[in-house]
Design a protein around this motif. Sequence first.
Motif, PDB file in Angstrom:
ATOM      1  N   LEU A  31       0.572  -1.225  -0.127  1.00 16.51           N
ATOM      2  CA  LEU A  31       0.185   0.193   0.363  1.00 16.51           C
ATOM      3  C   LEU A  31       1.128   1.711  -0.147  1.00 16.51           C
ATOM      4  O   LEU A  31       0.958   2.670  -0.655  1.00 16.51           O
ATOM      5  CB  LEU A  31      -0.999  -0.212   0.991  1.00 16.51           C
ATOM      6  N   ALA A  32       2.067   1.218   0.737  1.00 16.86           N
ATOM      7  CA  ALA A  32       2.775   2.429   0.533  1.00 16.86           C
ATOM      8  C   ALA A  32       3.398   2.583  -0.644  1.00 16.86           C
ATOM      9  O   ALA A  32       3.680   3.649  -0.774  1.00 16.86           O
ATOM     10  CB  ALA A  32       4.104   2.482   1.666  1.00 16.86           C
ATOM     11  N   ARG A  33       3.667   1.622  -1.848  1.00 15.41           N
ATOM     12  CA  ARG A  33       3.695   2.165  -2.820  1.00 15.41           C
ATOM     13  C   ARG A  33       3.206   2.730  -3.917  1.00 15.41           C
ATOM     14  O   ARG A  33       3.345   3.153  -4.875  1.00 15.41           O
ATOM     15  CB  ARG A  33       4.516   0.417  -3.624  1.00 15.41           C
ATOM     16  N   HIS A  34       1.884   2.105  -3.308  1.00 11.53           N
ATOM     17  CA  HIS A  34       1.007   3.456  -4.098  1.00 11.53           C
ATOM     18  C   HIS A  34       0.635   4.630  -3.988  1.00 11.53           C
ATOM     19  O   HIS A  34       0.252   5.302  -4.283  1.00 11.53           O
ATOM     20  CB  HIS A  34      -0.134   2.783  -4.057  1.00 11.53           C
ATOM     21  N   VAL A  35       1.716   5.315  -2.929  1.00 15.30           N
ATOM     22  CA  VAL A  35       1.315   6.626  -2.688  1.00 15.30           C
ATOM     23  C   VAL A  35       2.680   6.945  -2.415  1.00 15.30           C
ATOM     24  O   VAL A  35       3.003   7.689  -2.081  1.00 15.30           O
ATOM     25  CB  VAL A  35       0.687   6.531  -0.802  1.00 15.30           C
ATOM     26  N   ASP A  36       3.779   6.264  -2.726  1.00 12.75           N
ATOM     27  CA  ASP A  36       5.385   6.412  -2.905  1.00 12.75           C
ATOM     28  C   ASP A  36       5.239   8.116  -3.803  1.00 12.75           C
ATOM     29  O   ASP A  36       4.850   7.861  -5.284  1.00 12.75           O
ATOM     30  CB  ASP A  36       6.076   5.192  -3.415  1.00 12.75           C
ATOM     31  N   SER A  37       6.175   8.647  -3.698  1.00 14.33           N
ATOM     32  CA  SER A  37       6.625   9.649  -4.544  1.00 14.33           C
ATOM     33  C   SER A  37       7.069   9.641  -5.447  1.00 14.33           C
ATOM     34  O   SER A  37       7.577  10.339  -6.940  1.00 14.33           O
ATOM     35  CB  SER A  37       7.446  11.113  -3.725  1.00 14.33           C
ATOM     36  N   GLN A  38       7.738   8.865  -5.762  1.00 13.46           N
ATOM     37  CA  GLN A  38       9.452   8.436  -7.297  1.00 13.46           C
ATOM     38  C   GLN A  38       8.073   6.525  -7.852  1.00 13.46           C
ATOM     39  O   GLN A  38       8.930   5.900  -8.007  1.00 13.46           O
ATOM     40  CB  GLN A  38      10.287   7.548  -6.732  1.00 13.46           C
ATOM     41  N   ARG A  39       6.873   6.426  -7.051  1.00 15.18           N
ATOM     42  CA  ARG A  39       6.183   5.744  -8.266  1.00 15.18           C
ATOM     43  C   ARG A  39       5.663   5.691  -9.625  1.00 15.18           C
ATOM     44  O   ARG A  39       5.684   4.270  -9.718  1.00 15.18           O
ATOM     45  CB  ARG A  39       4.535   5.377  -7.369  1.00 15.18           C
ATOM     46  N   ARG A  40       6.708   6.606  -9.922  1.00 16.31           N
ATOM     47  CA  ARG A  40       6.218   6.712 -11.041  1.00 16.31           C
ATOM     48  C   ARG A  40       7.392   6.228 -12.373  1.00 16.31           C
ATOM     49  O   ARG A  40       7.724   6.362 -13.376  1.00 16.31           O
ATOM     50  CB  ARG A  40       5.846   8.141 -12.255  1.00 16.31           C
ATOM     51  N   ARG A  41       7.297   4.822 -12.017  1.00 19.30           N
ATOM     52  CA  ARG A  41       8.918   4.097 -12.898  1.00 19.30           C
ATOM     53  C   ARG A  41       8.225   3.275 -13.920  1.00 19.30           C
ATOM     54  O   ARG A  41       9.277   3.991 -15.251  1.00 19.30           O
ATOM     55  CB  ARG A  41       8.859   2.950 -11.960  1.00 19.30           C
TER      56      ARG A  41
END
Length: 525
Positions: free
Chosen positions: A508-518
């Motif tokens: 779930l934390a990955r879905h709000v990570d500021s760097q998730r647009r990999r």
Amino acid sequence: MSGSTARTVLDTAFGDGARLATLLDSRTASDPWLHYVAVVPPGWDNRSGPLALASIAPFKLVAIGDMQRCDLEAARIRLTVYAGSAAGLLNALELQADAIWWTHEAEADQVEATIKALARSCVSGASIHTTTAWAALPGWQTAGFVLGDGPLRFTYAPPWRLRRTRQLQRDVMHAPARCAVIGAGISGAALADAMARRDWAVTVFDTQPQPALGGSGVPAALIAPLPSADDNPATRLTRHGLRWMRQTLRALSARGLLRQGLDWEASGVMRVLETGERQWQPDGLWLRPTALVQAWLAHPQIAFCGEHPVARVTRHGVLWHIEGKDGKLLAQAELVLLANGLDCQSLLSTVESEPRAASAVAMLHAAFGTVSIGKADGVAHRPAAPVNGAGSLIPALPGATAAEAQQWLVGADFSAERLPIAQAHAANLQRLQTLAPGMHAEPLEHWQGQRCVSHDRMPLVGPLLAAPDATLWLCAGMGARGMAWAGICAELLASRVSGEPWPLARDLARHVDSQRRRAFIRDKA
């Protein structure tokens, strides 16, 4: 304090909380913070634990993977409760433990993978207290464990250099120091409180003379569960955020900083589904965001600087310089947290952010909303409780003082441009007839504000620079759910900065990570 002196304990056999109760009796307010992670079965509630847990807001962890974070301030213990199996926690939660009680039954086909997962969850020197059955199993030595000071104890002492350890973040943040928060809305105030509770000296800067005069200045807001057929990330984040908010509101009220019944109320909310069916949500509540912001900022380690617009943030060694429009140095800080919505885009234009974070920041955009407001007295067919659905209705918001009349509030649109007031009122009155058929009322005033929205309508929470230089962080893009999400997102950010166990599951934390647009970066490469 959080940081290098804080320790983390993982208790996979929490039971009635006897070990925690012993710690509670022995600790004082002068002790360093202890992070205690407990594994409990689904269906557990805080009345099943030590007596100290009965003093906080009631909560129940229903489903596997549900979590709750509680601060037991008198004993300086930060408790994270996880519902599920011990092996499931190792896969779900980001933590680096100093001590682990590992006493559940072993699954034969999962032993090797479990011991390796245990190793990934330990700092160098961590101790494990286990059972005869577990101690007799192979795999401990190859995973980096050696026998401890007893037959059922192991110490994590791998002969190789650790790549993944909490020490990495400790090297960045040795101990709480100075923290600058840019933005004094709901997100900025939540961040300031989260860092102040970790002993940081926090200064909050805002362009307005008072806090919460921007998008967080709406007179009142609803927070309610967000059901979905697939229990999607927004649903899960709302569930965590609502539990965190209920606990926060009760704690602030107990300290005299909020007034239940005037600043907030656990009213429950009636949800109108797309089919027209109505569903009662007992966990729903309403609150006054301005009162909550002021209560958060009342912490003695927080200083508010209104009418101090920040034009630039520049790095000078280990310090950040916070500069005004005229180039004047406003402050220096070891840590900078941006919670100023869309204004972060211009502020970051001179900062070389991590590319994945810069991509997400560039896609932040505005959405506008209008709330229609009128007098509640004498309005027929008002519902007894707030209503949520395609819009929201608070039918009887008490006055801020006993002398002020009750008001009703209905809203709000989610438009790319500000609507003319007459058009916005008309749209809200149409929503009113869906939410409360038969309730006829004329708006006397309005509130109109701007929201900051991300590319996928999930918030951006995390560092803007890559480790080990992660001293510039972002918390933005809450959209229309800032009241539900700001508190838990601030707790997540503070936990990551401090090297603590996270209050949200890793996925779930990955879905709000500021760097998730990999994926976006890969496609453009």
